[in-house]
Design an enzyme around this catalytic site. Structure first.
Site, PDB file in Angstrom:
ATOM      1  N   GLU A   1       9.432 -19.863 -20.353  1.00  0.00           N
ATOM      2  CA  GLU A   1       9.275 -18.536 -19.750  1.00  0.00           C
ATOM      3  C   GLU A   1      10.426 -17.632 -20.148  1.00  0.00           C
ATOM      4  O   GLU A   1      10.226 -16.466 -20.482  1.00  0.00           O
ATOM      5  CB  GLU A   1       9.177 -18.666 -18.234  1.00  0.00           C
ATOM      6  CG  GLU A   1       9.123 -17.366 -17.470  1.00  0.00           C
ATOM      7  CD  GLU A   1       7.975 -16.438 -17.877  1.00  0.00           C
ATOM      8  OE1 GLU A   1       7.040 -16.893 -18.575  1.00  0.00           O
ATOM      9  OE2 GLU A   1       8.040 -15.248 -17.524  1.00  0.00           O
TER      10      GLU A   1
ATOM     11  N   GLU B   1       9.084 -10.811 -25.675  1.00  0.00           N
ATOM     12  CA  GLU B   1       8.152  -9.694 -25.451  1.00  0.00           C
ATOM     13  C   GLU B   1       8.862  -8.386 -25.137  1.00  0.00           C
ATOM     14  O   GLU B   1       8.306  -7.324 -25.375  1.00  0.00           O
ATOM     15  CB  GLU B   1       7.130 -10.024 -24.369  1.00  0.00           C
ATOM     16  CG  GLU B   1       7.654 -10.315 -23.009  1.00  0.00           C
ATOM     17  CD  GLU B   1       6.514 -10.570 -22.010  1.00  0.00           C
ATOM     18  OE1 GLU B   1       5.442  -9.985 -22.153  1.00  0.00           O
ATOM     19  OE2 GLU B   1       6.717 -11.358 -21.088  1.00  0.00           O
TER      20      GLU B   1
ATOM     21  N   CYS C   1       0.867  -1.185   0.000  1.00  0.00           N
ATOM     22  CA  CYS C   1       0.000   0.000   0.000  1.00  0.00           C
ATOM     23  C   CYS C   1       0.900   1.231   0.000  1.00  0.00           C
ATOM     24  O   CYS C   1       2.112   1.129   0.098  1.00  0.00           O
ATOM     25  CB  CYS C   1      -0.859   0.039   1.257  1.00  0.00           C
ATOM     26  SG  CYS C   1      -1.824  -1.439   1.503  1.00  0.00           S
TER      27      CYS C   1
ATOM     28  N   TRP D   1      -3.765  -1.640  -1.124  1.00  0.00           N
ATOM     29  CA  TRP D   1      -3.603  -2.865  -1.910  1.00  0.00           C
ATOM     30  C   TRP D   1      -4.089  -3.971  -0.980  1.00  0.00           C
ATOM     31  O   TRP D   1      -3.357  -4.428  -0.111  1.00  0.00           O
ATOM     32  CB  TRP D   1      -2.136  -3.057  -2.263  1.00  0.00           C
ATOM     33  CG  TRP D   1      -1.888  -4.224  -3.165  1.00  0.00           C
ATOM     34  CD1 TRP D   1      -1.552  -5.501  -2.801  1.00  0.00           C
ATOM     35  CD2 TRP D   1      -2.006  -4.255  -4.573  1.00  0.00           C
ATOM     36  NE1 TRP D   1      -1.435  -6.285  -3.893  1.00  0.00           N
ATOM     37  CE2 TRP D   1      -1.715  -5.562  -5.002  1.00  0.00           C
ATOM     38  CE3 TRP D   1      -2.318  -3.309  -5.521  1.00  0.00           C
ATOM     39  CZ2 TRP D   1      -1.727  -5.940  -6.334  1.00  0.00           C
ATOM     40  CZ3 TRP D   1      -2.332  -3.694  -6.848  1.00  0.00           C
ATOM     41  CH2 TRP D   1      -2.046  -4.989  -7.249  1.00  0.00           C
TER      42      TRP D   1
ATOM     43  N   LYS E   1      -0.603  -4.788 -20.339  1.00  0.00           N
ATOM     44  CA  LYS E   1      -0.315  -5.475 -19.072  1.00  0.00           C
ATOM     45  C   LYS E   1      -1.384  -6.518 -18.770  1.00  0.00           C
ATOM     46  O   LYS E   1      -1.098  -7.571 -18.244  1.00  0.00           O
ATOM     47  CB  LYS E   1      -0.236  -4.477 -17.913  1.00  0.00           C
ATOM     48  CG  LYS E   1       0.105  -5.105 -16.575  1.00  0.00           C
ATOM     49  CD  LYS E   1       1.423  -5.853 -16.615  1.00  0.00           C
ATOM     50  CE  LYS E   1       1.720  -6.618 -15.356  1.00  0.00           C
ATOM     51  NZ  LYS E   1       2.872  -7.551 -15.501  1.00  0.00           N
TER      52      LYS E   1
ATOM     53  N   LYS F   1       9.996 -14.079 -22.172  1.00  0.00           N
ATOM     54  CA  LYS F   1      10.560 -12.808 -21.684  1.00  0.00           C
ATOM     55  C   LYS F   1      11.369 -12.136 -22.785  1.00  0.00           C
ATOM     56  O   LYS F   1      11.232 -10.947 -23.050  1.00  0.00           O
ATOM     57  CB  LYS F   1      11.448 -13.056 -20.462  1.00  0.00           C
ATOM     58  CG  LYS F   1      10.691 -13.376 -19.202  1.00  0.00           C
ATOM     59  CD  LYS F   1      10.044 -12.171 -18.604  1.00  0.00           C
ATOM     60  CE  LYS F   1       8.588 -12.030 -18.554  1.00  0.00           C
ATOM     61  NZ  LYS F   1       7.606 -12.973 -18.731  1.00  0.00           N
TER      62      LYS F   1
ATOM     63  N   ARG G   1       1.409   1.559  -5.976  1.00  0.00           N
ATOM     64  CA  ARG G   1       1.575   0.589  -4.883  1.00  0.00           C
ATOM     65  C   ARG G   1       0.249  -0.049  -4.479  1.00  0.00           C
ATOM     66  O   ARG G   1       0.198  -0.985  -3.693  1.00  0.00           O
ATOM     67  CB  ARG G   1       2.205   1.265  -3.661  1.00  0.00           C
ATOM     68  CG  ARG G   1       3.594   1.825  -3.884  1.00  0.00           C
ATOM     69  CD  ARG G   1       4.072   2.608  -2.685  1.00  0.00           C
ATOM     70  NE  ARG G   1       4.231   1.746  -1.533  1.00  0.00           N
ATOM     71  CZ  ARG G   1       5.335   1.033  -1.282  1.00  0.00           C
ATOM     72  NH1 ARG G   1       6.351   1.094  -2.120  1.00  0.00           N
ATOM     73  NH2 ARG G   1       5.432   0.247  -0.231  1.00  0.00           N
TER      74      ARG G   1
ATOM     75  N   HIS H   1      14.432 -33.772 -32.678  1.00  0.00           N
ATOM     76  CA  HIS H   1      13.272 -34.046 -33.540  1.00  0.00           C
ATOM     77  C   HIS H   1      12.886 -32.809 -34.350  1.00  0.00           C
ATOM     78  O   HIS H   1      11.720 -32.635 -34.690  1.00  0.00           O
ATOM     79  CB  HIS H   1      12.103 -34.519 -32.673  1.00  0.00           C
ATOM     80  CG  HIS H   1      12.436 -35.718 -31.845  1.00  0.00           C
ATOM     81  ND1 HIS H   1      12.416 -37.001 -32.341  1.00  0.00           N
ATOM     82  CD2 HIS H   1      12.880 -35.806 -30.569  1.00  0.00           C
ATOM     83  CE1 HIS H   1      12.788 -37.843 -31.412  1.00  0.00           C
ATOM     84  NE2 HIS H   1      13.072 -37.169 -30.325  1.00  0.00           N
TER      85      HIS H   1
ATOM     86  N   ASN I   1       0.899   0.077   6.057  1.00  0.00           N
ATOM     87  CA  ASN I   1       1.294  -0.748   4.911  1.00  0.00           C
ATOM     88  C   ASN I   1       2.003  -1.962   5.479  1.00  0.00           C
ATOM     89  O   ASN I   1       2.995  -1.829   6.199  1.00  0.00           O
ATOM     90  CB  ASN I   1       2.231   0.037   3.987  1.00  0.00           C
ATOM     91  CG  ASN I   1       2.815  -0.878   2.897  1.00  0.00           C
ATOM     92  OD1 ASN I   1       2.201  -1.872   2.533  1.00  0.00           O
ATOM     93  ND2 ASN I   1       4.003  -0.547   2.408  1.00  0.00           N
ATOM     94  N   GLY I   2       1.513  -3.153   5.206  1.00  0.00           N
ATOM     95  CA  GLY I   2       2.155  -4.375   5.718  1.00  0.00           C
ATOM     96  C   GLY I   2       1.087  -5.395   6.078  1.00  0.00           C
ATOM     97  O   GLY I   2      -0.077  -5.268   5.705  1.00  0.00           O
TER      98      GLY I   2
HETATM   99  C1  AGP Z   1       3.898 -12.117 -19.351  1.00  0.00           C
HETATM  100  O1  AGP Z   1       5.150 -11.466 -19.258  1.00  0.00           O
HETATM  101  C2  AGP Z   1       2.955 -11.398 -20.273  1.00  0.00           C
HETATM  102  N1  AGP Z   1       2.780 -10.053 -19.878  1.00  0.00           N
HETATM  103  C3  AGP Z   1       1.657 -12.171 -20.500  1.00  0.00           C
HETATM  104  O2  AGP Z   1       2.004 -13.424 -21.068  1.00  0.00           O
HETATM  105  C4  AGP Z   1       0.809 -12.462 -19.237  1.00  0.00           C
HETATM  106  O3  AGP Z   1       1.448 -13.430 -18.432  1.00  0.00           O
HETATM  107  C5  AGP Z   1      -0.556 -13.017 -19.695  1.00  0.00           C
HETATM  108  O4  AGP Z   1      -1.199 -12.031 -20.458  1.00  0.00           O
HETATM  109  C6  AGP Z   1      -1.448 -13.434 -18.527  1.00  0.00           C
HETATM  110  O5  AGP Z   1      -1.737 -12.317 -17.731  1.00  0.00           O
HETATM  111  P1  AGP Z   1      -2.393 -12.569 -16.266  1.00  0.00           P
HETATM  112  O6  AGP Z   1      -1.396 -13.347 -15.486  1.00  0.00           O
HETATM  113  O7  AGP Z   1      -2.633 -11.202 -15.728  1.00  0.00           O
HETATM  114  O8  AGP Z   1      -3.652 -13.351 -16.477  1.00  0.00           O
END
Ligand code: AGP
Length: 609
Positions: A482, A489, A2, A74, A604, A486, A27, A505, A100-101
């Site tokens: 993963e 993207e 928070c 939060w 996001k 990273k 936050r 394969h 906050n905590g």
């Molecule tokens: C991950 O780095 C991406 N921003 C994207 O794959 C994300 O994980 C995906 O859109 C799922 O989002 P969420 O976890 O908010 O559901």
């Protein structure tokens, strides 16, 4: 996480507090509030939603005064609502607190205070602090706060104002940051430096288990036994832009570095190794319901789907329950064969991903039990689920998910222990060891971050590559996926994660001297096989970057670059192994001049199908 902001000076407090809360909105932003003191009277204004809602409320019903504290929430305990918003008051409305905590022992304290006649108006842990201070107050507010905090377990950054002593703000800190700023005839308090940087560059940062008394022209710090402590004023040289990110160049880098604390917050108040206890308040699954589960389906998107892949290994290993992982968009439309004995676990940072929400609806329509692992309290998917476990990672601003992923893995690991214990497939002593191994992870994450400069150098060697291959076996395979995501993207490099055993394969045709190959070469029963894959890559001129365990000398004979991570148990290795891949992607993206926090074409949270 928070945000707290406070003002004491010769001007009206509310405008400063609102502006400070705006800067702290990253936050937490599910509710907010302000309390001020005017003519020795307390005034409180608070509401759900963003700071804009509070501003509108204050326009309709202004509150005055030259001392005040504010809070943007939060939610961790108690859903987002007006009564759960901060500031919280004592019974008489003469003491208000913003916090906050997490107060871990708030339930026992609440029971004790209720037995003494205290009446509570919220479901929060913070309100307990207001009543506890009231209980301890005799004739000195600072002493009452110190005495109350001696009874508390957990973390806090705290600001208290009161009609009893209307010329001061009492502050305290343990585990959550709190900064005091010194202006001209005015002082500020804040959860972070950026929120006050406009007014002052002279600050004092409280340390753990310190309380302080702030008046318009003086600040005095004490320990919890009320022994005076000398504090030095620091001069801050940050520019406002970099300050928003706590001194980091990007939110992504900041959030990578927040992972030790984020995982600590995920664990806090939920495990007790000595009696192998794991407990999630909000899981809402009875032992009987757990015993009925004969199948688990993880469903998610993107990075969260990768967390589900690790979950598949952990649930089948710890709980011996058949487990699978489904892309949410596929799951929701393929008429899955599930029933009331299936547990569907939706994994989502934002709690708003449209396809994952659709998958939850489909699961509920098929009478499955649905829980979600989520980072946003009160989000759509959390509300739609029968139970939820919050990752408590704090807001994740960078589009590339980092701390959300490692805290998701932490929650999944703990859930697998709960199910394993309930199903009798892991003993109490095994559970105790698994919990002890997890408790060491935040420290090992910090050790892993010490490799940052080495990783940056490797990024500078390979940033011009237009393709990359990430390989892993077992729990290393989801981390390979993963790591590749990273890189894709944030740097726009085409990267592909693949099971190392599958390389022969097909993908091996891609390997040449222009193809960096990142390989998870972690200790475990597949290690020798991984060495074989490395030799196959080297034989075709590929550049091998190995993620290996500290002390592994063998890997030096076959990898071109090595990034070591601390030893941990195999089930926990994904949490550590992903961090070098996050940093590698970050530094490659920076070197390629990409917009790290807001990569092109991405959002996001994907709230559309
Ligand atoms: C991950 O780095 C991406 N921003 C994207 O794959 C994300 O994980 C995906 O859109 C799922 O989002 P969420 O976890 O908010 O559901």
């Amino acid at each position: 996480m928070c945000g707290i902001f406070g003002y004491i000076g010769k001007k009206e407090a509310v405008p400063f507090i609102i502006e400070g809360l705006r800067k702290l909105e990253y936050r937490g932003y599910d509710s907010s509030g302000v309390a001020t003191l005017e003519n020795n009277k307390l005034f409180v204004s608070k509401c759900v939603g963003k700071i804009a809602n509070l501003e509108n409320l204050l326009k309709q019903k202004p509150i005055g005064g030259q001392i005040g504290v504010g809070h943007t929430r939060w939610a961790t305990h108690g859903k987002p609502s007006s009564e759960n918003s901060h500031p919280h008051e004592d019974c008489q409305g003469k003491i208000v607190v913003v916090h906050n905590g997490i107060i871990e022992n708030y339930l026992e304290l609440r029971r004790e205070l209720a037995d003494k006649g205290h009446k509570f108006s919220s479901a929060t842990d913070t309100e307990v602090l207001a009543h506890l201070i009231e209980e301890c107050y005799k004739d000195n507010l600072l002493k009452a706060v110190a005495q109350a905090l001696c009874l508390v377990r957990g973390s806090y950054a705290l600001a208290v104002i009161s009609e009893h002593e209307p010329d001061k703000i009492i502050v305290a800190r343990h585990g959550s940051p709190l900064i005091i700023g010194f202006g001209n005839d005015e002082c500020f308090i804040s959860s972070d430096i950026p929120a006050m940087l406009k007014y002052t560059d002279k600050i004092i940062q409280l340390d753990n288990e310190e309380v302080g008394e702030l008046t318009i022209d003086q600040f005095t710090a004490f320990d919890l036994d009320v022994n005076k402590i000398e504090k030095e004023i620091e001069l801050i040289s940050w520019d406002p832009e970099s300050a928003e990110k706590g001194g980091y160049a990007h939110f992504m880098l900041k959030e990578i570095h927040e992972q030790p604390n984020a995982v600590r917050k995920t664990i806090e108040g939920r495990v007790r190794a000595e009696d192998h206890k794991v407990h999630f308040d909000e899981l809402n699954l009875t032992d009987e319901e757990i015993n009925k589960v004969n199948r688990v389906v993880f469903t998610a998107c993107g990075t969260s789907w990768h967390a589900g892949l690790v979950g598949e290994y952990l649930f089948e290993q710890f709980a011996k329950i058949p487990t699978e992982v489904e892309y949410a968009a596929e799951f929701r439309y393929r008429h899955p064969v599930i029933d009331e004995n299936t547990l569907v676990i939706a994994i989502t940072q934002s709690g708003e991903t449209a396809d994952t929400l659709g998958a939850v609806w489909e699961a509920k329509a098929q009478h499955a039990k649905v829980i979600s692992i989520c980072n946003v309290v009160g989000s759509s998917i959390a509300r739609e689920s029968h139970g939820v476990v919050y990752t408590n990672a704090g807001p994740e601003i960078g589009v590339a998910s980092t701390k959300a992923f490692t805290t998701q893995l932490t929650v999944i690991y703990l859930l697998a222990i709960i199910f394993g214990k309930r199903k009798g497939t892991i003993s109490n002593s095994e559970a105790t060891k698994l919990i002890n191994d997890l408790i060491e992870i935040p420290g090992k994450l910090e050790q892993t971050l010490y490799r940052e400069e080495e990783i940056k150098k490797i990024a500078q060697k390979i940033y011009k590559a237009n393709n990359a291959l990430y390989l892993g076996r077992g729990k290393g395979f989801p981390i390979a996926l993963e790591g590749a995501l990273k890189l894709k993207e944030v740097s726009y490099v085409h990267a592909e994660g693949y099971p190392a055993a599958e390389m022969k394969h097909g993908p091996i045709a891609l390997i040449d001297k222009n193809m960096p190959v990142v390989i998870l070469a972690l200790s475990g029963r597949r290690y020798e096989k991984i060495l074989g894959n490395i030799e196959e890559v080297r034989a075709r001129g590929g550049l091998v970057i190995a993620i290996a365990c500290e002390g592994d000398e063998t890997i030096k004979e076959c990898a071109d670059e090595i990034i070591y991570i601390p030893h941990t148990s195999v089930p926990l290795s994904p949490i550590l192994a992903v961090v070098p891949l996050q940093l590698l992607a970050y530094y490659i993206a920076v070197k390629r001049g990409c917009h790290v926090d807001q990569p092109r074409n991405l959002a996001k949270s994907v709230t559309v199908e």
